[in-house]
Design a protein around this motif. Structure first.
Motif, mmCIF file in Angstrom:
data_model
loop_
_atom_site.group_PDB
_atom_site.id
_atom_site.type_symbol
_atom_site.label_atom_id
_atom_site.label_comp_id
_atom_site.label_asym_id
_atom_site.label_seq_id
_atom_site.Cartn_x
_atom_site.Cartn_y
_atom_site.Cartn_z
ATOM 1 N N ARG A 385 0.857 -1.191 0.000
ATOM 2 C CA ARG A 385 0.000 0.000 0.000
ATOM 3 C C ARG A 385 0.890 1.237 0.000
ATOM 4 O O ARG A 385 1.747 1.406 0.865
ATOM 5 N N LEU A 386 0.664 2.108 -0.990
ATOM 6 C CA LEU A 386 1.433 3.342 -1.091
ATOM 7 C C LEU A 386 0.939 4.394 -0.109
ATOM 8 O O LEU A 386 1.723 5.116 0.491
ATOM 9 N N THR A 387 -0.379 4.483 0.043
ATOM 10 C CA THR A 387 -1.005 5.377 1.003
ATOM 11 C C THR A 387 -2.466 4.948 1.101
ATOM 12 O O THR A 387 -2.891 4.026 0.396
ATOM 13 N N ALA A 388 -3.234 5.566 1.972
ATOM 14 C CA ALA A 388 -4.631 5.169 2.155
ATOM 15 C C ALA A 388 -5.378 5.239 0.827
ATOM 16 O O ALA A 388 -5.370 6.265 0.145
ATOM 17 N N GLY A 389 -5.998 4.133 0.446
ATOM 18 C CA GLY A 389 -6.791 4.088 -0.769
ATOM 19 C C GLY A 389 -6.007 3.869 -2.044
ATOM 20 O O GLY A 389 -6.599 3.805 -3.124
ATOM 21 N N VAL A 390 -4.673 3.760 -1.952
ATOM 22 C CA VAL A 390 -3.839 3.593 -3.150
ATOM 23 C C VAL A 390 -2.889 2.422 -2.946
ATOM 24 O O VAL A 390 -2.096 2.411 -2.003
ATOM 25 N N THR A 391 -2.969 1.458 -3.867
ATOM 26 C CA THR A 391 -2.245 0.208 -3.741
ATOM 27 C C THR A 391 -1.300 0.000 -4.918
ATOM 28 O O THR A 391 -1.568 0.439 -6.024
ATOM 29 N N LEU A 392 -0.189 -0.673 -4.651
ATOM 30 C CA LEU A 392 0.687 -1.150 -5.719
ATOM 31 C C LEU A 392 0.378 -2.629 -5.921
ATOM 32 O O LEU A 392 0.358 -3.411 -4.956
ATOM 33 N N VAL A 393 0.113 -3.006 -7.151
ATOM 34 C CA VAL A 393 -0.201 -4.402 -7.465
ATOM 35 C C VAL A 393 0.787 -4.915 -8.513
ATOM 36 O O VAL A 393 1.419 -4.141 -9.228
ATOM 37 N N ARG A 394 0.894 -6.246 -8.577
ATOM 38 C CA ARG A 394 1.718 -6.901 -9.598
ATOM 39 C C ARG A 394 0.816 -7.572 -10.613
ATOM 40 O O ARG A 394 -0.128 -8.286 -10.252
ATOM 41 N N ALA A 395 1.102 -7.325 -11.880
ATOM 42 C CA ALA A 395 0.278 -7.871 -12.955
ATOM 43 C C ALA A 395 0.578 -9.347 -13.167
ATOM 44 O O ALA A 395 1.723 -9.785 -13.094
ATOM 45 N N ARG A 396 -0.471 -10.105 -13.465
ATOM 46 C CA ARG A 396 -0.334 -11.477 -13.954
ATOM 47 C C ARG A 396 -0.726 -11.457 -15.432
ATOM 48 O O ARG A 396 -1.821 -11.004 -15.780
ATOM 49 N N ALA A 397 0.175 -11.904 -16.274
ATOM 50 C CA ALA A 397 -0.062 -11.866 -17.711
ATOM 51 C C ALA A 397 0.657 -13.025 -18.368
ATOM 52 O O ALA A 397 1.662 -13.528 -17.853
ATOM 53 N N ASP A 398 0.146 -13.464 -19.503
ATOM 54 C CA ASP A 398 0.805 -14.538 -20.246
ATOM 55 C C ASP A 398 2.083 -14.044 -20.919
ATOM 56 O O ASP A 398 3.023 -14.804 -21.113
ATOM 57 N N ALA A 399 2.124 -12.758 -21.284
ATOM 58 C CA ALA A 399 3.323 -12.193 -21.910
ATOM 59 C C ALA A 399 4.402 -11.992 -20.851
ATOM 60 O O ALA A 399 4.175 -11.271 -19.869
ATOM 61 N N PRO A 400 5.590 -12.602 -21.010
ATOM 62 C CA PRO A 400 6.634 -12.490 -19.981
ATOM 63 C C PRO A 400 7.026 -11.051 -19.661
ATOM 64 O O PRO A 400 7.332 -10.735 -18.509
#
Length: 427
Positions: A385-400
């Motif tokens: 979590r970067l700050t309240a209400g804002v998140t860092l996520v990691r993408a899942r994708a077939d393209a490496p």
């Protein structure tokens, strides 16, 4: 599995994902109904989310989007379903219609209670006697939603009514009962108040959320009634917060763990600000110390995107972080959907030319939703979590080259002034 949710835009969906993941629950967010292969790749889940774009869709497109979601939810052995909407409830009869969303998901839940949680105090959203209030920016003044400096003038779904019963009634939800904060403060009578409301056979029951202390009370109501039959709840991440508060209070979940940190970005960051919110504008002003900031007109974005791509890729190749801002003062007649689509294409084209970029920031709910789908990402995992209400996520994708890409997807109203700097430096 404890809960399944659909987020009507990507920014809000990632916040709900973060809320559950930070509590230690095995959680995954999919960008559409997952197939068996992708479900298996995500392991055993306690919370399953689907990030969608219903908030930006017209009625028929909403129905087409939500029908397969409802069918999928019916196959799950899960007691509670959550339609995650924006904490400001901005929606309209023809765009992002929340009554239409409830009608689409209602067949997947058997309980007569459709619960609407009207606030989220952690984000400065308060519901009192059915009236919605919201702060303007971090630590900003609180306004009635129909007088909010941004939400009352939203370019697509301006909020002209603070009474959520009237607001949702205009979208087709004719019979809404209210359980106000006084009943939440008196648990001895709350069950009776709610039973009396349900005896009126309403389309939904709206609950005030005025204080953090109301969350555990609401979580108990939701969870105990969901044990009788699958229940549909509607609201912001406060639905998740309510459930977690009850699970902790009742010993079904451990106490809160320390929040995970976020490391500094590895390499240059590319960011796009498609939101017209003054909050985002202030964040862009602060970003000038660390980014090459390029403000572009809507006309240039739509008609000369290649020049923006070239300039952005050139700066990123030099190891400099780049932020492209769609001019918030541009009063172009182009539709918000067209601008968001062009912004999504811009992101994809820049990433093709700048493979060193592994962290991306996007400001704007509709922009975020379209951008993630345009990239071909099929899932998101919580990164911090970067700050309240804002998140860092990691993408899942077939393209490496896209699998593992770090994404900040934020609504225009969310985040501190230093947010884009935090995206580079970590938290």
């Amino acid at each position: 599995m404890r809960c399944a949710f659909y987020g009507d835009d990507f920014t809000g969906a990632t916040d709900t994902l973060a809320t559950y993941a930070e509590a230690g629950l095995a959680s995954a967010l999919f960008l559409g109904v997952p197939d068996a292969r992708r479900l298996a790749a995500s392991g055993r889940l306690e919370v399953l989310g689907i990030a969608g774009a219903a908030r930006a869709l017209a009625l028929q497109a909403m129905a087409d989007e939500l029908a397969p979601v409802a069918a999928f939810f019916r196959t799950l052995d899960v007691p509670l379903l959550h339609y995650k909407c924006c904490s400001t409830f901005d929606s309209a009869p023809q765009v992002g219609n929340l009554a239409a969303a409830m009608a689409a998901l209602r067949p997947a839940a058997a309980h007569p209670l459709v619960a609407i949680l009207g606030g989220q105090p952690s984000l400065g959203r308060y519901c009192c006697f059915g009236q919605l209030f919201a702060s303007a920016g971090a630590d900003g003044a609180v306004h009635r939603i129909d007088r909010h400096p941004t939400m009352s003038r939203h370019p697509v779904t301006p909020m002209h009514e603070a009474d959520l019963r009237r607001h949702l009634g205009s979208q087709g939800l004719a019979r809404i009962e209210l359980v106000d904060w006084r009943a939440l403060d008196d648990e001895a009578r709350l069950d009776g108040v709610l039973d009396a409301a349900l005896a009126q056979a309403p389309d939904a029951v709206l609950f005030d959320v005025l204080h953090e202390r109301h969350l555990a009370t609401l979580g108990r109501q939701l969870w105990q009634r969901a044990a009788v039959a699958r229940l549909l709840a509607v609201g912001a991440s406060s639905v998740a917060q309510a459930l977690l508060a009850h699970w902790r209070a009742s010993g079904q979940l451990a106490a809160e763990a320390p929040a995970a940190g976020i490391a500094p970005a590895e390499g240059p960051v590319f960011a796009i600000a498609g939101s017209r919110s003054p909050v985002t504008a202030r964040q862009v002003e602060h970003a000038a110390a660390a980014y090459v900031v390029e403000r572009v007109s809507v006309q240039r974005l739509l008609g000369a995107r290649e020049t923006i791509v070239e300039a952005s890729a050139r700066g990123l190749a030099q190891g400099r972080s780049v932020l492209v801002q769609v001019d918030p003062a541009d009063e172009s007649a182009a539709s918000a959907q067209a601008v968001a689509q062009a912004t999504a294409q811009l992101l994809a084209e820049v990433l093709q030319r700048a493979p060193a970029v592994r962290r991306v920031g996007i400001a704007g709910g509709d922009t975020s939703s379209l951008a993630a789908r345009h990239l071909g990402v099929w899932g998101l995992e919580f990164g911090g979590r970067l700050t309240a209400g804002v998140t860092l996520v990691r993408a899942r994708a077939d393209a490496p080259r896209l699998d593992g890409l770090e994404l900040m997807l934020k609504g225009g109203q969310m985040g501190t002034p230093e947010l884009f700097l935090t995206l580079i430096d970590g938290a």
